[in-house]
Design a protein around this motif. Structure first.
Motif, short mmCIF file in Angstrom:
data_model
loop_
_atom_site.label_atom_id
_atom_site.label_comp_id
_atom_site.label_asym_id
_atom_site.label_seq_id
_atom_site.Cartn_x
_atom_site.Cartn_y
_atom_site.Cartn_z
N PHE A 1 22.59 -67.74 66.44
CA PHE A 1 21.81 -67.33 64.90
C PHE A 1 22.77 -68.14 63.93
O PHE A 1 23.60 -68.22 63.92
N PHE A 2 21.16 -69.14 63.05
CA PHE A 2 22.14 -69.90 62.33
C PHE A 2 21.95 -69.44 60.61
O PHE A 2 20.49 -68.99 60.61
N GLN A 3 22.64 -69.89 59.40
CA GLN A 3 22.48 -69.23 58.51
C GLN A 3 21.66 -70.72 57.86
O GLN A 3 21.20 -70.28 56.58
N ASP A 4 21.69 -71.93 58.40
CA ASP A 4 21.10 -73.09 57.27
C ASP A 4 20.22 -73.90 58.42
O ASP A 4 20.62 -74.17 59.50
N ASN A 5 19.07 -73.91 58.43
CA ASN A 5 17.83 -74.57 58.66
C ASN A 5 18.38 -75.93 59.06
O ASN A 5 17.69 -76.82 60.73
N ARG A 6 18.97 -76.71 58.11
CA ARG A 6 19.25 -78.19 58.61
C ARG A 6 21.00 -78.05 60.13
O ARG A 6 20.68 -79.12 60.28
N PHE A 7 21.70 -77.21 60.36
CA PHE A 7 21.88 -76.95 61.24
C PHE A 7 21.80 -76.57 62.56
O PHE A 7 21.45 -77.16 63.62
N ALA A 8 20.91 -75.42 62.13
CA ALA A 8 19.84 -74.87 63.80
C ALA A 8 19.07 -77.20 64.29
O ALA A 8 18.82 -77.08 64.81
N THR A 9 18.34 -77.78 63.26
CA THR A 9 17.76 -78.54 63.12
C THR A 9 18.61 -79.81 64.39
O THR A 9 18.48 -80.54 65.49
N GLY A 10 20.14 -80.19 63.49
CA GLY A 10 20.59 -80.52 64.44
C GLY A 10 21.17 -80.21 65.63
O GLY A 10 21.77 -80.92 66.87
N PHE A 11 21.53 -79.11 65.58
CA PHE A 11 21.59 -77.94 67.11
C PHE A 11 21.03 -78.39 67.97
O PHE A 11 20.68 -78.40 69.13
#
Length: 289
Positions: free
Chosen positions: A191-201
């Protein structure tokens, strides 16, 4: 003429940044709602959230009201106290914890819980949660909720959910993926709070030769609208942005029509919506949370 009559017809919106697509989307919807009500806006983008200079400027314009947010874990208490004493109606949004002013927000722990519940039903048993702040607080709340979930407890324990506190950015998401996926037997649910973090992941997953959602699943606690930030249609859990803007402006209108002493501070928690996407499912659909 409005200033001379002590009625500017303007509403001050104070936000600490518009580079984040979610913050920009919320702000735009609020401005549109205010225009529908015949109110203009003054937008203050202040990384320090109500610095003394901004505070003087805002009060000098004598606004109809002041909207401030997203506050999250940053609480400009001293400056807010000055605003409260000024007598102008103040409406906060996405503020964390009890406030001395009206606030429209959502339950972050419930969003995380719903994400875990969703992936648990898809067969996952261990989970990694990445938040931008309040890690210990959210961890305690989520684990307390999970301890009451009999379905979850059949084959998992609250301790199977690991929390991380990392600033949301594409770069941090990428390096997090490289580090955690290199571990022996890494978790397959995130689970990620931030969509930018999810993109990098997601980029890190692809470089590791992993497929989404077959090898790794993830949910974002954020309403993603700009596909520039992700090639996937992500599974998201977040309140409706239109509903959020509507309730914020409705609270302001109530304050403008009712003396502060006659109306106690209201804390409104919006229901979240689940939008299923390719990061957990093959197709996508929409469901109320």
């Amino acid at each position: 003429s409005g200033l001379k009559s002590n009625c500017s017809g303007l509403v001050a919106i104070v936000t600490w940044g518009l580079l984040h697509p979610l913050h920009a989307a919320i702000t735009q919807r609020i401005i549109n709602r205010l225009l529908e009500q015949g109110l203009g806006t003054m937008l203050f983008v202040d990384p320090d959230m109500l610095s003394p200079a901004e505070l003087r400027t805002i009060l000098g314009y004598r606004p109809e009201g002041i909207l401030i947010g997203p506050l999250y874990s940053r609480e400009p208490a001293r400056e807010l106290e000055k605003l409260l004493k000024s007598g102008f109606p103040i409406i906060g949004y996405c503020a964390t914890g009890p406030q001395k002013f009206d606030n429209v927000s959502y339950d972050r722990s419930r969003i995380i819980y719903q994400a875990i519940q969703l992936m648990h039903r898809l067969g996952e048993r261990r989970f990694e949660v990445v938040v931008g702040g309040l890690r210990q607080h959210l961890q305690a709340q989520v684990r307390e909720i999970l301890a009451q979930d009999d379905e979850f407890l059949r084959d998992s324990q609250p301790e199977d959910v690991t929390f991380h506190e990392i600033t949301g950015s594409t770069k941090n998401g990428y390096y997090f993926a490289r580090e955690i996926l290199s571990r022996r037997n890494p978790s397959k649910a995130y689970f990620f709070q931030d969509n930018r973090f999810a993109t990098g992941f997601h980029r890190g997953c692809l470089e590791a030769g992993l497929s989404i959602p077959e090898d790794v699943k993830f949910v974002v606690g954020n309403r993603v609208e700009d596909t520039e930030f992700s090639p996937l249609h992500l599974t998201t859990i977040y309140p409706s942005l239109d509903t959020m803007a509507e309730r914020i402006v409705a609270l302001l209108q109530a304050r403008l029509q009712t003396p502060k002493s006659d109306l106690p501070c209201q804390e409104i928690f919006l229901p979240q919506e689940i939008e299923l996407g390719e990061s957990t499912h093959g197709g996508s659909n929409h469901a109320e949370g």
